[in-house]
Design a protein around this motif. Structure first.
Motif, PDB file in Angstrom:
ATOM      1  N   PRO A   1       9.870  11.535  -1.686  1.00 44.69           N
ATOM      2  CA  PRO A   1       9.951  12.180  -0.217  1.00 44.69           C
ATOM      3  C   PRO A   1       8.523  12.053   0.588  1.00 44.69           C
ATOM      4  O   PRO A   1       8.327  12.006   1.613  1.00 44.69           O
ATOM      5  CB  PRO A   1      10.339  13.336  -0.544  1.00 44.69           C
ATOM      6  CG  PRO A   1      11.254  13.323  -1.605  1.00 44.69           C
ATOM      7  CD  PRO A   1      10.485  12.310  -2.351  1.00 44.69           C
ATOM      8  N   GLU A   2       7.447  12.128  -0.246  1.00 44.17           N
ATOM      9  CA  GLU A   2       6.033  12.450   0.242  1.00 44.17           C
ATOM     10  C   GLU A   2       5.224  11.246   0.160  1.00 44.17           C
ATOM     11  O   GLU A   2       4.043  11.216   0.599  1.00 44.17           O
ATOM     12  CB  GLU A   2       5.359  13.518  -0.706  1.00 44.17           C
ATOM     13  CG  GLU A   2       5.058  13.001  -2.158  1.00 44.17           C
ATOM     14  CD  GLU A   2       6.038  13.359  -3.069  1.00 44.17           C
ATOM     15  OE1 GLU A   2       5.776  12.939  -4.342  1.00 44.17           O
ATOM     16  OE2 GLU A   2       7.101  13.726  -2.813  1.00 44.17           O
ATOM     17  N   LEU A   3       5.841  10.160  -0.019  1.00 44.62           N
ATOM     18  CA  LEU A   3       5.156   8.837  -0.131  1.00 44.62           C
ATOM     19  C   LEU A   3       5.953   7.718   0.961  1.00 44.62           C
ATOM     20  O   LEU A   3       7.263   7.606   1.065  1.00 44.62           O
ATOM     21  CB  LEU A   3       5.536   8.167  -1.454  1.00 44.62           C
ATOM     22  CG  LEU A   3       4.641   8.759  -2.680  1.00 44.62           C
ATOM     23  CD1 LEU A   3       4.742   8.242  -3.922  1.00 44.62           C
ATOM     24  CD2 LEU A   3       3.123   9.053  -2.483  1.00 44.62           C
TER      25      LEU A   3
ATOM     26  N   THR B   1       0.912  -1.318   0.074  1.00 43.75           N
ATOM     27  CA  THR B   1      -0.044   0.016   0.074  1.00 43.75           C
ATOM     28  C   THR B   1       1.035   1.417   0.014  1.00 43.75           C
ATOM     29  O   THR B   1       1.998   1.290   0.716  1.00 43.75           O
ATOM     30  CB  THR B   1      -0.957  -0.003   1.448  1.00 43.75           C
ATOM     31  OG1 THR B   1      -1.813   1.291   1.143  1.00 43.75           O
ATOM     32  CG2 THR B   1      -0.077   0.167   2.498  1.00 43.75           C
ATOM     33  N   THR B   2       0.526   2.265  -0.810  1.00 38.64           N
ATOM     34  CA  THR B   2       1.183   3.335  -0.739  1.00 38.64           C
ATOM     35  C   THR B   2       0.261   4.584  -0.219  1.00 38.64           C
ATOM     36  O   THR B   2      -0.623   4.738  -0.519  1.00 38.64           O
ATOM     37  CB  THR B   2       1.599   3.603  -2.403  1.00 38.64           C
ATOM     38  OG1 THR B   2       2.230   2.873  -2.785  1.00 38.64           O
ATOM     39  CG2 THR B   2       2.395   5.023  -2.405  1.00 38.64           C
ATOM     40  N   ILE B   3       0.971   5.239   0.794  1.00 39.25           N
ATOM     41  CA  ILE B   3       0.086   6.572   1.510  1.00 39.25           C
ATOM     42  C   ILE B   3       0.955   7.792   1.023  1.00 39.25           C
ATOM     43  O   ILE B   3       2.388   7.976   1.224  1.00 39.25           O
ATOM     44  CB  ILE B   3       0.279   6.175   2.909  1.00 39.25           C
ATOM     45  CG1 ILE B   3      -0.211   4.844   3.226  1.00 39.25           C
ATOM     46  CG2 ILE B   3      -0.200   7.214   3.764  1.00 39.25           C
ATOM     47  CD1 ILE B   3      -0.201   4.240   4.830  1.00 39.25           C
ATOM     48  N   LEU B   4       0.134   8.715   0.714  1.00 40.24           N
ATOM     49  CA  LEU B   4       0.727  10.189   0.450  1.00 40.24           C
ATOM     50  C   LEU B   4       0.662  10.798   1.878  1.00 40.24           C
ATOM     51  O   LEU B   4      -0.452  10.984   2.606  1.00 40.24           O
ATOM     52  CB  LEU B   4      -0.256  10.795  -0.411  1.00 40.24           C
ATOM     53  CG  LEU B   4       0.315  12.307  -0.707  1.00 40.24           C
ATOM     54  CD1 LEU B   4       1.466  12.481  -1.497  1.00 40.24           C
ATOM     55  CD2 LEU B   4      -1.181  12.891  -1.454  1.00 40.24           C
TER      56      LEU B   4
ATOM     57  N   ILE C   1       9.740   7.258  10.298  1.00 40.80           N
ATOM     58  CA  ILE C   1       8.647   7.313  11.253  1.00 40.80           C
ATOM     59  C   ILE C   1       7.596   6.400  11.242  1.00 40.80           C
ATOM     60  O   ILE C   1       7.084   5.810  12.017  1.00 40.80           O
ATOM     61  CB  ILE C   1       7.785   8.737  10.948  1.00 40.80           C
ATOM     62  CG1 ILE C   1       8.771   9.946  11.199  1.00 40.80           C
ATOM     63  CG2 ILE C   1       6.629   9.121  11.566  1.00 40.80           C
ATOM     64  CD1 ILE C   1       8.401  11.277  10.674  1.00 40.80           C
ATOM     65  N   ALA C   2       7.475   5.987   9.848  1.00 38.87           N
ATOM     66  CA  ALA C   2       6.569   4.749   9.644  1.00 38.87           C
ATOM     67  C   ALA C   2       6.857   3.489  10.463  1.00 38.87           C
ATOM     68  O   ALA C   2       6.195   2.620  10.822  1.00 38.87           O
ATOM     69  CB  ALA C   2       6.349   4.365   8.294  1.00 38.87           C
ATOM     70  N   ARG C   3       8.224   3.293  10.337  1.00 39.41           N
ATOM     71  CA  ARG C   3       8.962   1.928  11.029  1.00 39.41           C
ATOM     72  C   ARG C   3       8.468   2.112  12.425  1.00 39.41           C
ATOM     73  O   ARG C   3       8.432   1.213  13.104  1.00 39.41           O
ATOM     74  CB  ARG C   3      10.414   2.000  10.712  1.00 39.41           C
ATOM     75  CG  ARG C   3      10.698   1.274   9.368  1.00 39.41           C
ATOM     76  CD  ARG C   3      12.045   1.050   9.176  1.00 39.41           C
ATOM     77  NE  ARG C   3      12.570   1.039   7.884  1.00 39.41           N
ATOM     78  CZ  ARG C   3      12.840   2.198   7.117  1.00 39.41           C
ATOM     79  NH1 ARG C   3      13.000   3.150   7.447  1.00 39.41           N
ATOM     80  NH2 ARG C   3      12.814   2.013   5.874  1.00 39.41           N
ATOM     81  N   GLN C   4       8.948   3.261  13.036  1.00 41.32           N
ATOM     82  CA  GLN C   4       8.667   3.417  14.539  1.00 41.32           C
ATOM     83  C   GLN C   4       7.288   3.245  14.590  1.00 41.32           C
ATOM     84  O   GLN C   4       6.925   2.577  15.853  1.00 41.32           O
ATOM     85  CB  GLN C   4       9.085   4.881  14.945  1.00 41.32           C
ATOM     86  CG  GLN C   4      10.406   5.317  15.080  1.00 41.32           C
ATOM     87  CD  GLN C   4      10.712   6.623  15.623  1.00 41.32           C
ATOM     88  OE1 GLN C   4       9.852   7.627  15.426  1.00 41.32           O
ATOM     89  NE2 GLN C   4      12.047   7.021  16.040  1.00 41.32           N
TER      90      GLN C   4
END
Length: 169
Positions: free
Chosen positions: A108-110, A31-34, A60-63
């Protein structure tokens, strides 16, 4: 000579088919999140301070995703807790899930979240739940940032009104 080549080709094709049928199935969902970069502080500090421009979105997503709370939610979603496994077994399952998650930032934004598993439906459900949890945690962080900014500004206004703050420069 031609029949021998055809026989070799057919033998290789059948061997490949058998190996393909015997190997375990593996599914991957991505899944790709903007991730928008609109903080509450930046417009307020314009001209007063420099906002940091670089954000490690994948970090940040990993944390967020590798946190115990999110991984326990993945265990529930995947059905691993149905048999009421022991805490040790749950820890092993969490480590196994972590190994099958990939988090990248192609731009950078994904943020891309991928999960790999042998069950197609579980792969989809776990990936969907991981992305939902990431988005809800991100929204909660934005909410905290907004509340803290409001409280900071409110305290400065109160201090100014009370005469404790003469000038802000």
């Amino acid at each position: 000579r031609l029949p021998a080549l055809v026989a070799i080709f057919v033998g290789i094709a059948l061997l490949t088919l058998v190996v393909g049928l015997l190997l375990p199935k593996n599914y991957m969902v991505t899944t790709t999140i903007l991730a928008q970069d609109s903080g509450i502080i930046q417009p307020l500090l314009e001209g007063r301070a420099v906002a940091t421009g670089v954000t490690d979105r994948a970090g940040i997503a990993r944390q967020v995703i590798y946190s115990r709370r999110v991984l326990e939610e993945a265990l529930k979603t995947g059905g691993w807790l149905d048999g009421n496994p022991s805490p040790v077994k749950q820890d092993r399952l969490v480590e196994d899930i972590k190994e099958r998650i990939r988090i990248t930032a192609p731009r950078p934004e994904l943020v891309q979240i991928s999960y790999q598993d042998s069950d197609a439906e579980r792969t989809y459900k776990v990936t969907e739940r991981l992305s939902q949890m990431f988005m809800s945690e991100s929204l909660a962080a934005k909410e905290r940032e907004s509340r803290e900014a409001y409280e900071f500004i409110d305290s400065r206004v109160s201090a100014f009104e009370d005469g404790r703050l003469l000038a802000y420069s």
